[in-house]
Motif scaffolding. Structure first.
Motif, PDB file in Angstrom:
ATOM      1  N   HIS A 287      -8.930  -3.669  -8.318  1.00  0.00           N
ATOM      2  CA  HIS A 287      -9.165  -2.398  -7.627  1.00  0.00           C
ATOM      3  C   HIS A 287     -10.397  -1.686  -8.185  1.00  0.00           C
ATOM      4  O   HIS A 287     -10.810  -1.934  -9.320  1.00  0.00           O
ATOM      5  N   GLY A 288     -10.943  -0.790  -7.383  1.00  0.00           N
ATOM      6  CA  GLY A 288     -12.021   0.053  -7.877  1.00  0.00           C
ATOM      7  C   GLY A 288     -11.456   1.170  -8.735  1.00  0.00           C
ATOM      8  O   GLY A 288     -11.856   1.370  -9.880  1.00  0.00           O
ATOM      9  N   VAL A 289     -10.484   1.905  -8.161  1.00  0.00           N
ATOM     10  CA  VAL A 289      -9.815   3.008  -8.858  1.00  0.00           C
ATOM     11  C   VAL A 289      -8.314   2.807  -8.737  1.00  0.00           C
ATOM     12  O   VAL A 289      -7.797   2.546  -7.654  1.00  0.00           O
TER      13      VAL A 289
ATOM     14  N   GLU B  14      -0.749   2.593  -1.619  1.00  0.00           N
ATOM     15  CA  GLU B  14       0.223   2.903  -2.675  1.00  0.00           C
ATOM     16  C   GLU B  14       1.164   1.709  -2.808  1.00  0.00           C
ATOM     17  O   GLU B  14       1.668   1.179  -1.821  1.00  0.00           O
ATOM     18  N   TRP B  15       1.383   1.305  -4.051  1.00  0.00           N
ATOM     19  CA  TRP B  15       2.321   0.227  -4.340  1.00  0.00           C
ATOM     20  C   TRP B  15       2.989   0.518  -5.668  1.00  0.00           C
ATOM     21  O   TRP B  15       2.400   1.146  -6.555  1.00  0.00           O
TER      22      TRP B  15
ATOM     23  N   ASP C  37      -7.363  -3.655  -2.984  1.00  0.00           N
ATOM     24  CA  ASP C  37      -7.607  -2.389  -2.289  1.00  0.00           C
ATOM     25  C   ASP C  37      -8.481  -1.505  -3.185  1.00  0.00           C
ATOM     26  O   ASP C  37      -8.148  -1.287  -4.357  1.00  0.00           O
ATOM     27  N   PRO C  38      -9.568  -1.000  -2.661  1.00  0.00           N
ATOM     28  CA  PRO C  38     -10.518  -0.271  -3.518  1.00  0.00           C
ATOM     29  C   PRO C  38      -9.923   0.944  -4.222  1.00  0.00           C
ATOM     30  O   PRO C  38     -10.300   1.246  -5.359  1.00  0.00           O
ATOM     31  N   VAL C  39      -8.981   1.640  -3.545  1.00  0.00           N
ATOM     32  CA  VAL C  39      -8.290   2.753  -4.199  1.00  0.00           C
ATOM     33  C   VAL C  39      -6.789   2.492  -4.104  1.00  0.00           C
ATOM     34  O   VAL C  39      -6.249   2.320  -3.014  1.00  0.00           O
ATOM     35  N   ARG C  40      -6.131   2.458  -5.230  1.00  0.00           N
ATOM     36  CA  ARG C  40      -4.685   2.202  -5.289  1.00  0.00           C
ATOM     37  C   ARG C  40      -4.017   3.294  -6.116  1.00  0.00           C
ATOM     38  O   ARG C  40      -4.515   3.680  -7.178  1.00  0.00           O
ATOM     39  N   ILE C  41      -2.871   3.794  -5.656  1.00  0.00           N
ATOM     40  CA  ILE C  41      -2.075   4.745  -6.431  1.00  0.00           C
ATOM     41  C   ILE C  41      -0.688   4.164  -6.665  1.00  0.00           C
ATOM     42  O   ILE C  41      -0.252   3.248  -5.962  1.00  0.00           O
TER      43      ILE C  41
ATOM     44  N   TRP D 117       1.226   2.824   2.448  1.00  0.00           N
ATOM     45  CA  TRP D 117       1.977   3.531   1.413  1.00  0.00           C
ATOM     46  C   TRP D 117       3.379   2.921   1.273  1.00  0.00           C
ATOM     47  O   TRP D 117       3.838   2.166   2.115  1.00  0.00           O
ATOM     48  N   GLY D 118       4.025   3.262   0.173  1.00  0.00           N
ATOM     49  CA  GLY D 118       5.381   2.773  -0.074  1.00  0.00           C
ATOM     50  C   GLY D 118       5.472   1.272  -0.227  1.00  0.00           C
ATOM     51  O   GLY D 118       6.466   0.663   0.164  1.00  0.00           O
ATOM     52  N   GLY D 119       4.477   0.640  -0.818  1.00  0.00           N
ATOM     53  CA  GLY D 119       4.505  -0.802  -1.002  1.00  0.00           C
ATOM     54  C   GLY D 119       5.405  -1.229  -2.150  1.00  0.00           C
ATOM     55  O   GLY D 119       5.483  -0.557  -3.182  1.00  0.00           O
ATOM     56  N   ARG D 120       6.122  -2.343  -1.954  1.00  0.00           N
ATOM     57  CA  ARG D 120       6.949  -2.903  -3.008  1.00  0.00           C
ATOM     58  C   ARG D 120       7.033  -4.412  -2.836  1.00  0.00           C
ATOM     59  O   ARG D 120       6.824  -4.934  -1.740  1.00  0.00           O
TER      60      ARG D 120
END
Length: 323
Positions: free
Chosen positions: A205-207, A257-258, A228-232, A292-295
């Motif tokens: 990831h980037g961030v 999001e994961w 993904d370049p931005v991941r939370i 969002w809400g990845g698992r």
């Protein structure tokens, strides 16, 4: 000499973590200790990095400073004039090639002294290049190039740090997570940086923000990034991704999001994606702007699924343009 003795205490928080600085403290002598205007000299061996005395007056008018060293292990001598009218301070010496450069005592163009940030620590396993854990925050990391390692910057337990005007390129390795990896922090500003050619055995990831809130990622350029370049992750909330350019980057989305929701990690909330420019994913195919809400997936042993939160944790606010 009493005044000299009093100010020998270094107030920097991180000096205690670097005993080698104390081991190389300069030995002070004066031709006439009772005559406060006499010349004070310091002689010591030069390691790779050391704190030494400097004359405060020399910063403003360039008076009487003479610093020389041939390299590590050699002797450097600093005469300091007009002791009675100055307050001795500490300056930083760093070796650049074979020359010793004294911060504040040489021309700015010649002083290539590595920055030291509040809360900077030795990096943990993972091949990071700059690590901050705690500290007072409120500073900026700018104008640097990070390359040739698995990761670049790791921020943990810090507030109000800005990362601006840097280049993150050619980062790759088995332990790669992200160019900028942030954990348990808030008020992080990541702006006007360039992220390019980031990869690892999985998804780089980037961030990557973990348990991080009230932060912004704006005006950056992301290109050729496998993940993904931005991941939370894990409860990150109220973060804004805006005004960025994404080119050939991402596996699932530009902003995703994961988390290990099966291991009690939690969904985030209030994260926004808006006013960005985007192209294809890393494979050259179209991908989503947000997920969002990845698992699951990877080594979890579970199938990868999305939308596993009661409410969307990332919202597309529009204004995005395909390029």
């Amino acid at each position: 000499m009493a005044e000299v003795d009093r100010i020998a205490v270094d107030e920097r928080r991180d000096v205690a973590q670097q005993p080698e600085l104390h081991d190389h403290a300069p030995s002070l002598s004066a031709a006439d200790a009772d005559h406060r205007s006499s010349i004070l000299s310091c002689e010591f061996k030069v390691p790779a990095s050391i704190y030494v005395w400097r004359d405060a007056d020399a910063d403003s008018n360039g008076a009487g400073t003479d610093t020389r060293a041939d390299g590590p292990g050699r002797t450097i001598r600093i005469p300091t004039h007009r002791l009675g009218s100055s307050v001795l301070k500490r300056g930083l010496i760093a070796l650049a090639g074979s020359a010793a450069l004294v911060l504040g005592l040489v021309a700015p163009a010649q002083a290539a002294v590595a920055a030291k940030y509040p809360g900077q620590v030795k990096c943990p396993v993972g091949d990071y290049q700059l690590c901050i854990d705690g500290g007072r925050g409120g500073f900026t990391i700018s104008g640097k190039t990070f390359s040739g390692h698995a990761n670049a910057i790791l921020l943990r337990n810090v507030r109000n740090v800005t990362i601006s005007g840097n280049r993150f390129k050619n980062l790759s390795g088995a332990t790669g997570y992200a160019a900028v990896h942030v954990k348990n922090s808030s008020g992080i500003v990541i702006r006007k940086n360039v992220f390019s050619n980031l990869s690892n055995r999985g998804m780089m990831h980037g961030v990557y923000l973990v348990k991080t809130s009230n932060s912004s990622i704006t005006g950056n350029k992301f290109s050729s990034i496998t993940g993904d370049p931005v991941r939370i992750r894990d409860g990150s909330k109220k973060n804004v991704v805006s005004g960025n350019t994404f080119i050939k980057s991402g596996q699932y989305a530009m902003f995703s999001e994961w988390g290990r929701l099966d291991k009690k990690e939690v969904c985030g909330s209030g994260n926004i994606f808006k006013n960005n420019k985007y192209g294809t994913g890393y494979s050259g195919k179209k991908i989503s702007l947000i997920r969002w809400g990845g698992r699951g997936g990877g080594s979890t042993g579970l199938p990868l699924t999305w939308g596993n939160c009661k409410k969307a944790s990332i919202v597309n606010k529009g204004g995005n343009t395909r390029i």
